[in-house]
Scaffold this motif. Structure first.
Motif, short mmCIF file in Angstrom:
data_model
loop_
_atom_site.label_atom_id
_atom_site.label_comp_id
_atom_site.label_asym_id
_atom_site.label_seq_id
_atom_site.Cartn_x
_atom_site.Cartn_y
_atom_site.Cartn_z
N ILE A 138 36.49 22.66 -23.66
CA ILE A 138 36.68 22.16 -22.42
C ILE A 138 35.49 21.58 -21.81
CG2 ILE A 138 37.20 22.77 -20.06
CD1 ILE A 138 38.74 25.36 -21.03
N GLY A 139 34.23 21.92 -22.18
CA GLY A 139 32.94 21.59 -21.45
C GLY A 139 32.65 20.43 -22.22
N THR A 152 35.14 17.76 -20.64
CA THR A 152 34.66 17.56 -19.09
C THR A 152 33.61 16.74 -19.01
OG1 THR A 152 35.87 19.57 -18.61
CG2 THR A 152 34.11 18.66 -16.94
N GLU A 208 40.81 25.08 -26.68
CA GLU A 208 40.25 26.41 -26.11
C GLU A 208 40.97 27.05 -25.07
OE1 GLU A 208 36.45 25.23 -23.99
OE2 GLU A 208 36.20 27.39 -23.56
N VAL A 209 42.03 26.37 -24.19
CA VAL A 209 43.04 27.29 -23.50
C VAL A 209 43.86 27.96 -24.19
CG1 VAL A 209 44.64 26.60 -21.67
CG2 VAL A 209 42.46 25.40 -21.43
N CYS A 229 43.71 16.96 -15.52
CA CYS A 229 43.40 18.35 -15.82
C CYS A 229 42.92 18.09 -17.44
CB CYS A 229 44.88 18.94 -16.02
SG CYS A 229 44.98 20.47 -16.50
N VAL A 230 41.88 18.98 -17.78
CA VAL A 230 41.59 18.99 -19.08
C VAL A 230 42.03 20.13 -19.83
CG1 VAL A 230 39.48 19.48 -20.37
CG2 VAL A 230 39.10 17.66 -18.36
N LEU A 231 42.88 19.75 -20.80
CA LEU A 231 43.65 20.79 -21.58
C LEU A 231 43.16 20.65 -23.14
CD1 LEU A 231 47.36 20.96 -20.51
CD2 LEU A 231 45.56 22.61 -19.86
#
Lengths: 241, 241
Positions: free
Chosen positions: B135-136, B139, B156-157, B151-153
């Motif tokens: 995610i980092g 982003t 990691e999610v 949205c960032v999927l």
């Protein structure tokens, strides 16, 4: 401003959302009155929101006991809604209208200062949500209200609700920074206190009308917070954005 | 376009990122040459990327065996980098420079059509990443390149890498829609095939120069995909955005 705080060291501002960035009281009251004609929207909104903390606590206790999986806020909201409808003596709402009403949380209006304030902060910092709302809810809300998040973080990502330390420390881990390089911005002192225990910076945002114009909230400064701001624009001022 | 596909039914477009939205080859080659003067940036980029699939496969095998936790792509990239540096006989890079080089994946340039194409698609659909990047990383990349994700999927999610079905089905679950209301857009047929098995729509994006101008990739259409587009702007054309 706390003496040891340097805005240049800060990398990430994580925002509480319900009450801090969006006005759940007005949004839910208006949608309840639209979907359930004749209902007292104000009382309905307050009752629905009042079920929120107990519902999350109950899930966290269940998870701590090793029973079942994480529950999304959309599902918790629906469970609370059923109870509120019963309490209000409303039994004529079909499944489709209940679902539409439950999605009112995806369509909450931003406080008037939020979009511009976030856009200013975004130029200098990573801005993200840190909410107990689920990712889908927060994403649709952002799209609807024009909230310019760099990233949507949620209890759903960390499989724990605030004030669990995994949520606050999780933000620092996601961005590979120290907890002191993250600020939680929130209109709730208990949320900020939990973040502070984890080493985060804290920014209190005044939202005196969170519970409606007839129930003004005490928004006095508390010395423990790193910053105290009237609204998100004022937070941007304090941080030199 | 497949006969049974109606763009009005589609709700979400999830994008593969490395190669599809950003040009990892040029980005890594340039950063390697900047940070390791004299290195063959092209060969270095290809070697680093070649370690990606085996590293993920090894983590998934470990997780399937119940050993240890999920590993972020930033960490996998660092492990692969150590091996590439050894293979290239480079032993003079200190830890800070290795870390800077590893973060080159956070600063990859978007393909020229990406920002405008995504902005067009965003008006009508939810647009998100579905990448094995953390995610980092995703982003910071979006912030740097101006990619306007809703949205960032990420793997990691879902705590699983593509092509694990949990990732593709996870997108549909996050947004509470049917798998057929989600399209995966990617420049890789294996990724699209795995998404199709889960019931997603698929949009192939041609990126003939993914491996550099001297190694053009076969970008012939395959009938199994819902859509085939020259670039992200062409995908927006096909979807009437």
């Amino acid at each position: 401003m706390n003496g040891d705080f340097d805005p240049a060291e800060l990398k990430v501002i994580a925002f509480d959302v319900f009450g801090t960035v969006v006005d759940w009281y007005s949004g839910i009251a208006a949608e309840a009155e639209r979907i359930v004609p004749g209902v007292d929207g104000s009382a309905f909104a307050l009752a629905w929101r009042a079920g929120y903390q107990p519902a999350m606590k109950s899930v966290m206790e269940r998870l701590a006991a090793g029973e079942g999986g994480f529950t999304l806020l959309d599902e918790l909201h629906m469970g609370i809604l059923e109870g509120v409808l019963r309490a209000f003596g409303i039994d004529e709402l079909d499944a489709a209208r209940k679902r539409e009403l439950n999605k009112a949380w995806h369509r909450l209006p931003a406080w008037p200062d939020a979009v511009e304030g976030l856009a200013r902060l975004k130029r200098k910092y990573i801005i993200c949500t840190l909410s107990n709302g689920n990712i889908g809810l927060l994403t649709e809300m952002a799209k609807n209200a024009g909230l310019p998040w760099d990233c949507v973080l949620s209890a759903e990502v960390f499989k724990a609700y605030k004030p669990d330390p995994r949520t606050y420390l999780g933000v620092a881990a996601v961005f590979d920074v120290a907890p002191s390089q993250v600020m939680l911005a929130a209109a709730h002192h208990d949320d900020l206190a939990a973040a502070r225990t984890c080493g985060l910076r804290t920014g209190y945002i005044e939202r005196p009308m969170e519970f409606g114009p007839e129930r003004p909230k005490d928004v006095s400064p508390r010395a423990d917070n790193t910053l105290h701001a009237r609204d998100i624009g004022a937070l941007a001022d304090l941080l030199g954005c």
